[in-house]
Design a protein around this motif. Structure first.
Motif, PDB file in Angstrom:
ATOM      1  N   PHE A   1      -5.205   7.344  12.848  1.00  0.00           N
ATOM      2  CA  PHE A   1      -4.807   8.572  12.155  1.00  0.00           C
ATOM      3  C   PHE A   1      -4.574   9.720  13.129  1.00  0.00           C
ATOM      4  O   PHE A   1      -3.601  10.458  13.023  1.00  0.00           O
ATOM      5  CB  PHE A   1      -5.882   8.931  11.133  1.00  0.00           C
ATOM      6  CG  PHE A   1      -5.603  10.188  10.363  1.00  0.00           C
ATOM      7  CD1 PHE A   1      -6.380  11.330  10.544  1.00  0.00           C
ATOM      8  CD2 PHE A   1      -4.569  10.240   9.436  1.00  0.00           C
ATOM      9  CE1 PHE A   1      -6.131  12.484   9.836  1.00  0.00           C
ATOM     10  CE2 PHE A   1      -4.307  11.390   8.718  1.00  0.00           C
ATOM     11  CZ  PHE A   1      -5.097  12.517   8.907  1.00  0.00           C
ATOM     12  N   SER A   2      -5.473   9.894  14.092  1.00  0.00           N
ATOM     13  CA  SER A   2      -5.399  11.050  14.985  1.00  0.00           C
ATOM     14  C   SER A   2      -4.209  10.973  15.950  1.00  0.00           C
ATOM     15  O   SER A   2      -3.886  11.960  16.611  1.00  0.00           O
ATOM     16  CB  SER A   2      -6.694  11.193  15.775  1.00  0.00           C
ATOM     17  OG  SER A   2      -6.901  10.059  16.592  1.00  0.00           O
TER      18      SER A   2
ATOM     19  N   GLY B   1      -1.924  16.041  15.952  1.00  0.00           N
ATOM     20  CA  GLY B   1      -2.970  15.038  15.835  1.00  0.00           C
ATOM     21  C   GLY B   1      -4.375  15.574  16.024  1.00  0.00           C
ATOM     22  O   GLY B   1      -5.323  15.095  15.391  1.00  0.00           O
ATOM     23  N   SER B   2      -4.523  16.576  16.874  1.00  0.00           N
ATOM     24  CA  SER B   2      -5.847  17.141  17.139  1.00  0.00           C
ATOM     25  C   SER B   2      -6.229  18.229  16.154  1.00  0.00           C
ATOM     26  O   SER B   2      -7.391  18.629  16.081  1.00  0.00           O
ATOM     27  CB  SER B   2      -5.884  17.724  18.553  1.00  0.00           C
ATOM     28  OG  SER B   2      -5.078  18.888  18.626  1.00  0.00           O
TER      29      SER B   2
ATOM     30  N   ARG C   1      -6.779  19.330   8.858  1.00  0.00           N
ATOM     31  CA  ARG C   1      -7.056  17.895   8.853  1.00  0.00           C
ATOM     32  C   ARG C   1      -8.493  17.648   9.277  1.00  0.00           C
ATOM     33  O   ARG C   1      -9.101  18.438  10.017  1.00  0.00           O
ATOM     34  CB  ARG C   1      -6.085  17.145   9.756  1.00  0.00           C
ATOM     35  CG  ARG C   1      -6.218  17.427  11.227  1.00  0.00           C
ATOM     36  CD  ARG C   1      -5.045  16.804  12.022  1.00  0.00           C
ATOM     37  NE  ARG C   1      -5.047  15.341  11.948  1.00  0.00           N
ATOM     38  CZ  ARG C   1      -3.964  14.593  12.211  1.00  0.00           C
ATOM     39  NH1 ARG C   1      -2.817  15.167  12.539  1.00  0.00           N
ATOM     40  NH2 ARG C   1      -4.054  13.267  12.148  1.00  0.00           N
ATOM     41  N   ASP C   2      -9.016  16.515   8.808  1.00  0.00           N
ATOM     42  CA  ASP C   2     -10.340  16.053   9.198  1.00  0.00           C
ATOM     43  C   ASP C   2     -10.157  14.617   9.691  1.00  0.00           C
ATOM     44  O   ASP C   2     -10.033  13.692   8.870  1.00  0.00           O
ATOM     45  CB  ASP C   2     -11.300  16.122   8.005  1.00  0.00           C
ATOM     46  CG  ASP C   2     -12.721  15.750   8.371  1.00  0.00           C
ATOM     47  OD1 ASP C   2     -12.922  15.074   9.395  1.00  0.00           O
ATOM     48  OD2 ASP C   2     -13.639  16.107   7.629  1.00  0.00           O
ATOM     49  N   ASN C   3     -10.133  14.434  10.990  1.00  0.00           N
ATOM     50  CA  ASN C   3      -9.846  13.114  11.535  1.00  0.00           C
ATOM     51  C   ASN C   3     -10.984  12.117  11.277  1.00  0.00           C
ATOM     52  O   ASN C   3     -10.755  10.913  11.237  1.00  0.00           O
ATOM     53  CB  ASN C   3      -9.545  13.204  13.025  1.00  0.00           C
ATOM     54  CG  ASN C   3      -8.164  13.772  13.303  1.00  0.00           C
ATOM     55  OD1 ASN C   3      -7.315  13.841  12.411  1.00  0.00           O
ATOM     56  ND2 ASN C   3      -7.932  14.198  14.528  1.00  0.00           N
TER      57      ASN C   3
ATOM     58  N   ASN D   1      -9.952  10.790   8.059  1.00  0.00           N
ATOM     59  CA  ASN D   1      -8.552  10.330   7.964  1.00  0.00           C
ATOM     60  C   ASN D   1      -7.790  11.079   6.865  1.00  0.00           C
ATOM     61  O   ASN D   1      -7.002  10.477   6.117  1.00  0.00           O
ATOM     62  CB  ASN D   1      -8.486   8.819   7.687  1.00  0.00           C
ATOM     63  CG  ASN D   1      -8.716   7.992   8.936  1.00  0.00           C
ATOM     64  OD1 ASN D   1      -9.063   8.522   9.987  1.00  0.00           O
ATOM     65  ND2 ASN D   1      -8.557   6.693   8.822  1.00  0.00           N
TER      66      ASN D   1
END
Length: 122
Positions: free
Chosen positions: A27-28, A51-52, A70-72, A75
């Motif tokens: 995902f990231s 991505g980060s 986002r919360d990696n 996901n």
């Protein structure tokens, strides 16, 4: 695979938070974007996050009202929508892309989720 949720019916001036959960372990690696499509119109860029999670970009029409995050670890990418207007009514899609420079173009996305409907009443 991407699964979007959180849409609904809201009055003008209200708020909604959309979520898009991805499966898989990479995902990231992906920049994640939100697009929307109203009936009879083309799919329109809304927001993108790298991505980060450090960089974001927005369409002018939503800047200052919408926030992408986002919360990696989960996901998941989010779209917080405040001060909603009737013209925000559309089917909202999340997508994953490896490009940043061309991320406003839907053809550059590797994966798409099913849309979630947002309807804003006046």
């Amino acid at each position: 695979q991407l699964q979007a949720s959180g849409g609904g019916l809201v009055q003008a001036g209200g708020s909604l938070r959309l979520s898009c959960e991805a499966d898989g372990r990479t995902f990231s690696v992906y920049n994640m974007g939100w697009f929307r499509q109203a009936p009879g119109k083309e799919r329109q860029f809304v927001a993108i996050i790298d991505g980060s999670g450090a960089s974001t970009n927005y369409a002018n029409s939503v800047k200052g009202r919408f926030t992408i995050s986002r919360d990696n670890a989960k996901n998941t990418v989010y779209l917080r929508m405040n001060s909603l207007k009737p013209e925000d009514t559309a089917l909202y899609y999340c997508g994953a892309t490896t490009t940043w420079r061309l991320s406003r173009f839907p053809g550059q996305y590797n994966y798409w989720g099913h849309g979630t409907q947002v309807t804003v009443s006046s």
